[in-house]
Design a protein around this motif. Structure first.
Motif, PDB file in Angstrom:
ATOM      1  N   GLY A  22       0.842  -1.131  -0.024  1.00 52.49           N
ATOM      2  CA  GLY A  22       0.008  -0.047  -0.154  1.00 52.49           C
ATOM      3  C   GLY A  22       0.770   1.088   0.023  1.00 52.49           C
ATOM      4  N   THR A  23       2.033   1.232  -0.242  1.00 55.63           N
ATOM      5  CA  THR A  23       3.030   2.309  -0.135  1.00 55.63           C
ATOM      6  C   THR A  23       3.230   2.872  -1.608  1.00 55.63           C
ATOM      7  N   PHE A  56      -4.248   9.649   0.077  1.00 52.78           N
ATOM      8  CA  PHE A  56      -2.719   9.008   0.297  1.00 52.78           C
ATOM      9  C   PHE A  56      -2.530   9.925   1.614  1.00 52.78           C
ATOM     10  N   THR A  57      -1.584   9.384   2.537  1.00 52.86           N
ATOM     11  CA  THR A  57      -1.089  10.195   3.481  1.00 52.86           C
ATOM     12  C   THR A  57       0.526  10.370   3.012  1.00 52.86           C
ATOM     13  N   HIS A  58       1.056  11.438   3.832  1.00 54.34           N
ATOM     14  CA  HIS A  58       2.658  11.686   3.104  1.00 54.34           C
ATOM     15  C   HIS A  58       3.574  11.745   4.083  1.00 54.34           C
ATOM     16  N   GLU A  59       4.611  10.952   4.151  1.00 54.33           N
ATOM     17  CA  GLU A  59       5.670  11.087   5.254  1.00 54.33           C
ATOM     18  C   GLU A  59       6.972  11.317   4.454  1.00 54.33           C
ATOM     19  N   ALA A  71      -6.737   3.848   0.712  1.00 53.09           N
ATOM     20  CA  ALA A  71      -7.647   2.646   0.226  1.00 53.09           C
ATOM     21  C   ALA A  71      -7.091   2.190  -1.020  1.00 53.09           C
ATOM     22  N   ASP A  72      -7.742   1.108  -1.529  1.00 56.28           N
ATOM     23  CA  ASP A  72      -7.047   0.706  -2.844  1.00 56.28           C
ATOM     24  C   ASP A  72      -7.493   1.557  -4.236  1.00 56.28           C
ATOM     25  N   ARG A 289       6.826  -5.158  -4.345  1.00 52.47           N
ATOM     26  CA  ARG A 289       6.458  -4.822  -5.849  1.00 52.47           C
ATOM     27  C   ARG A 289       5.203  -4.426  -6.037  1.00 52.47           C
ATOM     28  N   PRO A 290       5.235  -3.388  -7.218  1.00 54.82           N
ATOM     29  CA  PRO A 290       3.843  -2.883  -7.280  1.00 54.82           C
ATOM     30  C   PRO A 290       2.725  -3.686  -7.436  1.00 54.82           C
TER      31      PRO A 290
END
Length: 320
Positions: A22-23, A56-59, A71-72, A289-290
């Protein structure tokens, strides 16, 4: 038709970069974006919008940042498995047409306009074509899907279902003539031509990359880089989706032969088979992997008979 790079929206690129966990690695994202001709500023603005929308969240910062999908978001690149399965069944001659037309008629009042529009869009998405106002026809048995939508919308009583093996529009009654009048076959073929050109070009590119890599490495484990593989996968997914989504999947008996759609899907499946084999070899390093590759593994599964036949002489590219 000369090869043309597919148009890939920045948002679609970010979605395609989502890994199995999920990243999204920002460094990989910027690298692939540059390969596809996108600027860093273009990517930054897209990330900002996606984070603002809560997708998305951002780090972190810059190329060292990590995005996490809330989410997907890969659905825009994921083909409907049943739809793809049926397409390859047609291509392999396993879904012959029975000569029956499936018709749907409705007269829904203006007070239920929203439901009427949704039902019409559902019919078009399922591959039906408008014969005239409120009357649609499909060459495929889509009744259960239409009924489910009409029931959900509360308008089932206003929909008439019927079948016919004797459809005539004006002077046209030959099935191939009706198909050419009702569906934009030339436009559909053009999209598949673009997919075929891209898929063949990327197959040639993989052959060339393999050959160059083997010159530098004396073993038989050579493969394109992760960046090269992912760039090809994103281009292929975008073009495959662009060709498949508006395709009504008419039976081969109603289409010009040979049909470019079958040819393009076969080339696309071959290309995916190559990419997925590289991923299988690389999976041993436990690097995320993607998700894109697992989404398209189903495409190869349903195209497997043709791919196995086509690659039966190869010792490097085979399916277990």
């Amino acid at each position: 038709m000369p090869e043309a790079a597919p148009e890939i929206p920045t948002r679609l690129l970010v979605h395609a970069m989502v890994r199995e966990d999920g990243t999204v690695d920002a460094g990989e994202l910027y690298t692939i974006a540059g390969t596809l001709g996108m600027s860093d500023q273009q990517v930054r603005l897209c990330i900002k919008r996606l984070v603002a929308e809560g997708r998305f969240t951002h780090e972190g910062r810059g190329r060292k940042a990590l995005l996490r999908a809330t989410a997907d978001v890969t659905g825009s690149l994921a083909p409907n498995v049943d739809y793809v399965r049926y397409a390859y069944q047609q291509d392999h001659g396993h879904a012959p047409w029975d000569g029956v037309w499936h018709l749907f008629a409705f007269a829904i009042p203006e007070s239920a306009r929203a439901a009427r529009d949704i039902l019409r869009d559902t019919l078009l998405k399922l591959g039906a074509a408008a014969v005239q106002g409120g009357l649609y026809v499909s060459a495929n048995p889509i009744e259960k899907h239409v009924e489910a939508q009409a029931r959900h919308l509360g308008i089932l009583a206003a929909v008439t279902f019927l079948t016919s093996s004797d459809l005539r529009i004006g002077e046209r009654r030959a099935p191939t003539d009706l198909a050419s009048e009702l569906w934009p076959l030339a436009e559909i073929a053009d999209r598949y031509d673009r997919l075929a050109v891209l898929a063949q070009a990327r197959l040639d590119q993989l052959d060339q990359l393999d050959g160059l890599d083997r010159l530098d490495r004396l073993d038989d484990t050579a493969s394109p880089t992760d960046t090269e593989q992912l760039t090809i996968a994103i281009e292929l997914a975008a073009e495959f989706t662009r060709a498949m989504e508006p395709d009504p999947l008419l039976p081969p008996e109603l289409l010009p032969q040979p049909w470019t759609g079958a040819h393009a899907r076969h080339l696309a499946a071959r290309c995916w088979a190559r990419l997925l084999e590289y991923q299988t070899v690389a999976a041993a390093d436990n690097h995320p992997r993607p998700r894109l590759f697992s989404l398209y593994s189903d495409v190869i599964h349903h195209a497997a008979p043709g791919i196995r036949d086509d690659m039966s002489g190869s010792t490097r590219y085979h399916r277990q």
